[in-house]
Design an enzyme around this catalytic site. Structure first.
Site, mmCIF file in Angstrom:
data_model
loop_
_atom_site.group_PDB
_atom_site.id
_atom_site.type_symbol
_atom_site.label_atom_id
_atom_site.label_comp_id
_atom_site.label_asym_id
_atom_site.label_seq_id
_atom_site.Cartn_x
_atom_site.Cartn_y
_atom_site.Cartn_z
ATOM 1 N N ILE A 1 -3.921 2.355 0.606
ATOM 2 C CA ILE A 1 -4.563 1.881 -0.622
ATOM 3 C C ILE A 1 -3.472 1.215 -1.453
ATOM 4 C CG2 ILE A 1 -5.687 2.621 -2.767
ATOM 5 C CD1 ILE A 1 -6.971 4.881 -1.132
ATOM 6 N N THR B 1 0.801 -1.221 0.000
ATOM 7 C CA THR B 1 0.000 0.000 0.000
ATOM 8 C C THR B 1 0.838 1.277 0.000
ATOM 9 O OG1 THR B 1 -0.145 0.092 2.423
ATOM 10 C CG2 THR B 1 -1.839 -1.183 1.272
ATOM 11 N N ASP B 2 0.158 2.381 -0.299
ATOM 12 C CA ASP B 2 0.788 3.701 -0.217
ATOM 13 C C ASP B 2 0.507 4.275 1.173
ATOM 14 O OD1 ASP B 2 -1.865 4.596 -0.240
ATOM 15 O OD2 ASP B 2 -1.769 5.301 -2.310
ATOM 16 N N ALA B 3 0.813 5.545 1.361
ATOM 17 C CA ALA B 3 0.639 6.168 2.678
ATOM 18 C C ALA B 3 -0.822 6.202 3.125
ATOM 19 C CB ALA B 3 1.213 7.586 2.662
ATOM 20 N N GLY B 4 -1.756 6.106 2.177
ATOM 21 C CA GLY B 4 -3.171 6.106 2.515
ATOM 22 C C GLY B 4 -3.746 4.715 2.720
#
Length: 159
Positions: A42, A37-40
């Site tokens: 997602i 995932t990314d920082a969010g």
């Protein structure tokens, strides 16, 4: 959960590590990890290509073509073209299925269709053109008949 407490493992049957062959596809259950995932939280867009690679690798393994078989023949699939259609995001901890099918089986190429599914809905569709090449020259070679015959039952309409 304390270290002395055991988890109840009777609630879900164990999943085969290489997934399962269904009538028209290979299905590999997976889970979205933090590293996907990314920082969010997602799934990062490029990770969907990783999921497709995992699915393709396990699909070929179950068909009797693990990596050493290709190494012994000095023939490999390489990605020529990739397209990705992002339909809905996947998030940290989602349970997903990586479904792999053959869209077209050519002389030296295979169109691989991968659908990433969550709750029986397709959230991402990838189409990869894979070309069989000689490991020394990297020139296209014909897909061996034995491999062609095990891939043929998984050819589906890619639309």
């Amino acid at each position: 959960m304390s270290p002395n407490t055991s988890m109840n493992t009777d609630t879900a049957p164990p999943q085969p590590p290489s997934g399962v062959l269904l009538a028209d596809r290979h299905r590999l259950p997976a889970r979205v990890y933090y590293a996907d995932t990314d920082a969010g939280e997602i799934v990062y867009h490029a990770k969907f290509l990783d999921f497709a690679e995992r699915g393709r690798t396990e699909f070929l393994r179950l068909l009797g073509y693990p990596r050493p078989v290709f190494e012994a023949a000095n023939q490999f699939f390489v990605v020529r073209t990739a397209s990705v259609d992002f339909l809905s995001p996947a998030r940290l901890d989602d349970a997903i299925d990586i479904d792999s099918m053959i869209g077209r089986l050519g002389g030296s190429s295979v169109d691989l269709v991968t659908e990433i599914r969550r709750d029986d809905a397709t959230i991402c569709r990838l189409k990869l053109v894979m070309v069989m090449v000689n490991g020394d020259t990297m020139k296209p070679v014909r897909i061996p008949d034995a491999l062609r015959s095990v891939l043929a039952p998984y050819v589906v309409d890619p639309s």
